[in-house]
Each structure stands twice: as C-alpha cells, then as structure tokens.
Design an enzyme around this catalytic site. Structure first.
Site, PDB file in Angstrom:
ATOM      1  N   SER A 101      35.952  39.622  41.134  1.00  0.00           N
ATOM      2  CA  SER A 101      35.329  38.975  40.013  1.00  0.00           C
ATOM      3  C   SER A 101      33.759  39.363  39.714  1.00  0.00           C
ATOM      4  O   SER A 101      33.770  39.134  38.518  1.00  0.00           O
ATOM      5  CB  SER A 101      35.482  37.503  40.079  1.00  0.00           C
ATOM      6  OG  SER A 101      34.503  36.780  40.796  1.00  0.00           O
ATOM      7  N   LYS A 156      29.196  33.585  40.060  1.00  0.00           N
ATOM      8  CA  LYS A 156      29.144  34.198  38.751  1.00  0.00           C
ATOM      9  C   LYS A 156      27.876  34.142  38.141  1.00  0.00           C
ATOM     10  O   LYS A 156      26.883  33.751  38.880  1.00  0.00           O
ATOM     11  CB  LYS A 156      30.201  33.093  37.760  1.00  0.00           C
ATOM     12  CG  LYS A 156      31.284  32.609  38.133  1.00  0.00           C
ATOM     13  CD  LYS A 156      32.318  33.759  38.356  1.00  0.00           C
ATOM     14  CE  LYS A 156      34.039  33.274  38.846  1.00  0.00           C
ATOM     15  NZ  LYS A 156      34.758  34.292  39.099  1.00  0.00           N
TER      16      LYS A 156
END
Length: 214
Positions: A45, A93
């Site tokens: 990701s 993230k």
C-alpha cells in the site's frame, strides 16, 4: 596478591552481570514502549516509498507534543472497519489532510487539492513502465472532521485508506482516523540496508494554506 585481586574482580563481574542484563532489558523495553519502535511493512500500500518487508523506525514521542502534520508517514491503530484481517491492527499511511482541511479530487490536471492548493505527489507508485497511479480513480469532496486525519497510501490502487473508505461509505468519520490513534511517525527506513533512507515531508505540503474557517 595479584591473583586474589583478579579473582575478586572476576567474581564481582559475574555477580553484577545479571543486574546489568536486567537493567539493559528494562532500558530497551522503556525505549520501545515510550520512545522508538520498529515496524515492518506487510503490504504494497505504500510502494515504492516503502516496499514489502522494509523495516522502519517510528518516533513515538513526537505526537505527545504536537498533532501530525500533512505529508508525514504515520503508524496508527486502524479502525476495525478498515481491516480485511482482524489481526491487522497497525497500519501505515501518509497524512494528506488534517483537522478542518478541505480535500477535493481532482483539479484539471487530476491532482488532489487541499484547501484549494493542488498537490504534486512525486511519491505516488509507478509501475515498471514509469506510469504513475492516479491520485484517485473517482472524485470526492470532503472536509476533515475536528481532531481527525485523512490518510492515504502512496500506492493508491492497492491501499485501504481514507479515500477507499469514503468512496465505500460516504461517511467522513468512517473515512478518517482520530489523531489519538496515531502510534508515531515513521522517519527512517533502516532495513534492508539497500533501501535505507530518511522519510521526509515532500515540499508540496509546505504550500498548502490553512484550512478555511468554519
């Protein structure tokens, strides 16, 4: 006489060794709990800023004194609704927008806009042919709720993040994370050595203005 002194020093060393080991263990534990912690990257990701099995060092102290800033890479305790596997507790993230920010996708050049300022995102994933991920394949328009963060992966097409959650639920609270859920800031890749680098904030975030007043 020398032999006796040597024996005393040797015996003293062995008596003190268990104490030294315990002290070292306690210090290491305190550092891990309160100051620094290592995390490994389990998914794609954040490619290629962070690749699978990279190890990062996370500063767990910095957010005791301030809130996360745009552009920083953070580790956080994920909402249960974000998890495809219940055991996937820690996510990593990039913070794209903070409390009060207005985030829109996208402008005429298909760039994310935060508070009316377009982001140039050089960190977005590129495939083997050099083609970059789109900032988002679908449009959205959100204002980040108070004390919450809008976070996105650098490999947008393979990231379960704020964008993905919002497009699925249309709920800004479900699509953002509370500031208090952030464990710390990832600031360096230290393993493998060939990937070692500092994780700095891209300059594009310096030009984002303050959020509009409510």
């Amino acid at each position: 006489m020398i032999d006796e002194q040597t024996n005393r020093r040797t015996n003293s060393f062995w008596r003190e060794l268990p104490i030294l080991v315990v002290v070292a263990f306690v210090v290491a534990l305190l550092v891990r709990v309160f100051v620094l912690q290592t995390f490994y990257i389990p998914s794609e990701s954040m490619e290629h800023t962070l690749d699978i099995n990279d190890r990062v060092l996370v500063n767990k102290v910095v957010y005791k004194f301030r809130a996360p800033h745009r552009g920083e890479i953070v580790v956080f305790k994920s909402p249960t609704s974000w998890r495809s596997d219940p055991s996937e507790e820690d996510f990593i993230k990039r913070v794209i927008a903070v409390s009060g920010d207005h985030v829109v996708c996208c402008d005429a050049q298909h760039r994310l806009m935060v508070n009316g300022r377009a982001l140039d995102e050089p960190y977005l994933y590129r495939d083997s042919n050099g083609a970059a991920d789109l900032p988002s394949e679908e449009p959205f328009d959100v204002t980040v709720p108070r004390n919450r963060l809008w976070v996105m992966g650098d490999h947008r097409s393979h990231s379960g993040d704020s964008r993905e959650q919002f497009l699925r639920t249309r709920d800004t609270n479900a699509a953002t994370i509370p500031e208090e859920s952030v464990v710390g800031r990832a600031f360096v890749v230290f393993w493998p050595v060939s990937h070692a680098k500092w994780l700095t904030v891209p300059g594009t975030f310096d030009r984002v203005p303050l959020p509009p007043k409510a």
